[in-house]
Design an enzyme around this catalytic site. Structure first.
Site, PDB file in Angstrom:
ATOM      1  N   ASP A 130     155.912  73.917  28.151  1.00 25.06           N
ATOM      2  CA  ASP A 130     154.873  73.111  28.778  1.00 25.06           C
ATOM      3  C   ASP A 130     153.519  73.400  28.142  1.00 25.06           C
ATOM      4  O   ASP A 130     152.734  72.480  27.865  1.00 25.06           O
ATOM      5  CB  ASP A 130     154.836  73.410  30.284  1.00 25.06           C
ATOM      6  CG  ASP A 130     153.705  72.686  30.988  1.00 25.06           C
ATOM      7  OD1 ASP A 130     153.766  71.455  31.110  1.00 25.06           O
ATOM      8  OD2 ASP A 130     152.734  73.354  31.397  1.00 25.06           O
TER       9      ASP A 130
ATOM     10  N   GLU B 199     160.799  70.087  27.525  1.00 23.92           N
ATOM     11  CA  GLU B 199     159.819  71.172  27.431  1.00 23.92           C
ATOM     12  C   GLU B 199     160.503  72.484  27.050  1.00 23.92           C
ATOM     13  O   GLU B 199     159.953  73.272  26.260  1.00 23.92           O
ATOM     14  CB  GLU B 199     159.082  71.330  28.758  1.00 23.92           C
ATOM     15  CG  GLU B 199     158.102  70.202  29.028  1.00 23.92           C
ATOM     16  CD  GLU B 199     157.371  70.365  30.340  1.00 23.92           C
ATOM     17  OE1 GLU B 199     156.285  69.775  30.481  1.00 23.92           O
ATOM     18  OE2 GLU B 199     157.880  71.082  31.244  1.00 23.92           O
TER      19      GLU B 199
END
Length: 228
Positions: free
Chosen positions: A49, A121
């Protein structure tokens, strides 16, 4: 369980990572819960992320030198959203590579936006850990950055109702009210939302859901009030 050999996915992504190492990025916590001792991808997702956010923030900053901070934030927000990441994940057929628990698999977990986005991610995270920052950044830009030039995606992912509220407040136009009507058969309703601001009627949005009709109406009104 996963349905496809992850080596094919690695090849398409152009990543020189051994399949056993890469596999952790594809393991959802539901599978790990049912198979104790199997590492899941949540820590990799946490790392990925940040890798994603920084790579896109840097790219947006460099590519749009004349745009104000607010517009940079909006572009960044859209392309790193779960909705946008899931869209990219589907182009990779990522759902077929996931390791899911039986319950999650039965409820369609392989096509849930949140799971697809989190897994993508995690892939950015494993790329960072194994191949380094530059390769991870390149992967983000290969997969995600093209959406920064796609106006349709940028428009679809923006929070137009919030933006309209900001415009109306800055111009002191009054209160916003959405008037929604529904037509068509019960199994396929069509919602029409009309924006009213301070006693003045603005644009309409038509969609198959109340929420989307209001979003479309807000989008049109934003562009009318802020044509640039």
């Amino acid at each position: 369980m996963n349905n496809s050999d992850s080596s094919e996915l690695l090849k398409r992504l152009g990543l020189n990572i051994d399949t056993e190492t890469f596999q952790q990025a594809l393991v959802h916590r539901s599978y790990s819960f049912e198979n104790p001792g199997t590492p899941h991808n949540e820590r990799l997702e946490f790392l990925g992320d940040s890798v994603l956010s920084l790579a896109i923030a840097e790219d947006v900053y460099r590519r749009f030198p004349n745009e104000p901070e607010g517009e940079l934030v909006r572009r960044h927000h859209v392309v790193v959203s779960s909705w946008a990441l899931a869209k990219v994940a589907r182009t990779l057929n990522l759902g077929s590579y996931l390791w899911l628990g039986k319950g999650e698999e039965k409820t369609g977990g392989a096509d849930k936006d949140s799971i697809l986005a989190d897994t993508l991610e995690a892939i950015f995270g494993i790329c960072y850990i194994t191949l380094g920052r530059d390769r991870a950044r390149d992967l983000v830009l290969e997969l995600i950055a093209p959406m920064l030039d796609d106006q349709e995606i940028l428009d679809a992912g923006r929070d137009w109702k919030t933006e309209l509220q900001e415009i109306v407040q800055s111009q002191k136009l009054g209160d916003i009210r959405y008037e929604v009507s529904v037509s068509g058969p019960e199994h396929a309703p069509e919602y029409t939302a009309t924006v009213h601001i301070g006693g003045t009627t603005y644009d309409q949005g038509v969609a198959s859901s109340k929420k989307e009709s209001e979003r479309l109406a807000a989008q049109k009104t934003c562009k009318e009030l802020r044509p640039n």
